[in-house]
Scaffold this active site. Structure first.
Site, PDB file in Angstrom:
ATOM      1  N   HIS A   1       0.923  -1.195   0.024  1.00  0.00           N
ATOM      2  CA  HIS A   1      -0.030   0.110   0.142  1.00  0.00           C
ATOM      3  C   HIS A   1       0.920   1.188   0.071  1.00  0.00           C
ATOM      4  O   HIS A   1       0.814   2.011   1.036  1.00  0.00           O
ATOM      5  CB  HIS A   1      -0.948  -0.003   1.304  1.00  0.00           C
ATOM      6  CG  HIS A   1      -2.133   0.788   1.107  1.00  0.00           C
ATOM      7  ND1 HIS A   1      -1.937   2.210   0.706  1.00  0.00           N
ATOM      8  CD2 HIS A   1      -3.294   0.913   1.602  1.00  0.00           C
ATOM      9  CE1 HIS A   1      -3.255   2.835   1.095  1.00  0.00           C
ATOM     10  NE2 HIS A   1      -4.006   1.981   1.732  1.00  0.00           N
TER      11      HIS A   1
ATOM     12  N   GLU B   1      -0.685   1.279  -5.581  1.00  0.00           N
ATOM     13  CA  GLU B   1      -0.554   0.125  -4.902  1.00  0.00           C
ATOM     14  C   GLU B   1      -0.510  -1.157  -6.015  1.00  0.00           C
ATOM     15  O   GLU B   1      -1.103  -1.265  -6.641  1.00  0.00           O
ATOM     16  CB  GLU B   1      -1.460  -0.111  -3.957  1.00  0.00           C
ATOM     17  CG  GLU B   1      -1.706   1.074  -2.896  1.00  0.00           C
ATOM     18  CD  GLU B   1      -3.079   0.996  -2.333  1.00  0.00           C
ATOM     19  OE1 GLU B   1      -3.343   0.128  -1.734  1.00  0.00           O
ATOM     20  OE2 GLU B   1      -3.716   2.123  -1.872  1.00  0.00           O
TER      21      GLU B   1
END
Length: 292
Positions: free
Chosen positions: A159, A264
């Site tokens: 992330h 991501e």
């Protein structure tokens, strides 16, 4: 050079440095906090309001590891789920090995495995590792091994929060023609599939499908281009909370949305993985920076 020291909030950190740059990693969640290539400014965004606590509260920014589910707990279909994006980023990892190759490559391997506590949430035996390699690029390899006697399915994502000069001025390439699922329903519908470059003009939260190639952030304000290559992933996520959501997040500054964007690398949705006993999967990401 490799240093193991007490870092922010009293949490153990590993600092890597060589002629190519420097990198900082928290053992809480195997969380990469900083990456500064030689000759460039910080690549990763960390919120000034982020908390660093032994209680396991997730760190806001850097590269959190989402595993074994992605998204809100209630959407995970995991009966014991209570936190967003899984639990592995709230576990303390161990330093398994390290090595240096001359003055240009520094590498560490971090590991975690199931415990009595994790099995109460997710009843599977597993081993996960994160290999961090600092060289001309920053390379990450997140490996999952099924250490149990029955198959399991999982999702994962790196992330990554990238530091940018102004999110409103950047463009993101590499998702052209990719269909996406829009997770920011308060915003007007965007053309789908992605017609061209991605720009940030409102809250953006999209899961892109069938995008195995390189993503590129072009940042004219900071005068650089960030290249993000990956292996073992067919999905990706682009996220910026914009104004209203930033103000609702207690660990995120009201105006910090201007200086970050998440791109991501993931295995989510249809791209979630199923491992039989003894099987393994590796998600690899490579981050490089070049001047415009």
């Amino acid at each position: 050079m490799i240093q193991l020291l007490t870092g922010r909030g009293g949490l153990p950190e590993i600092h890597l440095q060589n002629r190519c740059g420097r990198c900082e990693i928290s053992l809480m969640g195997a969380h990469v906090l900083s990456y500064v290539p030689a000759g460039h400014r910080e690549v990763l965004f960390l919120s000034e309001k982020s908390e660093y606590t032994p209680s396991g509260k997730p760190i806001r920014g850097g590269i959190p590891l989402c595993w074994p589910w992605f998204g809100p707990a209630e959407a995970s279909r995991v009966p014991g789920a209570t936190t967003a994006h899984g639990f592995i980023r709230q576990e303390m990892w161990s330093l398994a090995s390290w090595k240096e190759s001359g003055d240009s490559v520094t590498e560490v391997l971090l590991e975690a495995q199931d415990t009595e506590g994790t099995r109460r949430v997710w009843p599977h035996a597993f081993r996960v590792s994160l290999r961090v390699r600092l060289g001309e690029r920053l390379e990450l390899a997140l490996s999952t091994v099924n250490a149990g006697q029955e198959a399991f399915s999982y999702e994962e994502a790196l992330h990554t929060y990238y530091a940018v000069g102004d999110c409103r001025a950047l463009s993101i390439h590499g998702f052209q023609g990719c269909a996406f699922r829009d997770k920011a329903p308060a915003t007007p519908p965007a053309p789908n599939p992605q017609p061209g470059e991605i720009t940030i003009t409102e809250e953006t939260d999209r899961v892109y499908f069938h995008c195995p190639g390189e993503a590129v952030i072009t940042d004219p304000v900071m005068g650089r281009r960030i290249r993000i290559a990956k292996e073992g992933s067919d999905t990706g996520v682009v996220w910026n909370p914009w104004i209203a959501k930033s103000r609702r997040m207690p660990d995120f500054g009201d105006e910090e949305y201007r200086n970050m964007v998440c791109v991501e690398n993931a295995n989510v949705d249809y791209d979630g993985r199923r491992l039989e006993p003894g099987q393994a999967h590796v998600l690899k990401v490579s981050i490089a920076v070049e001047s415009l």
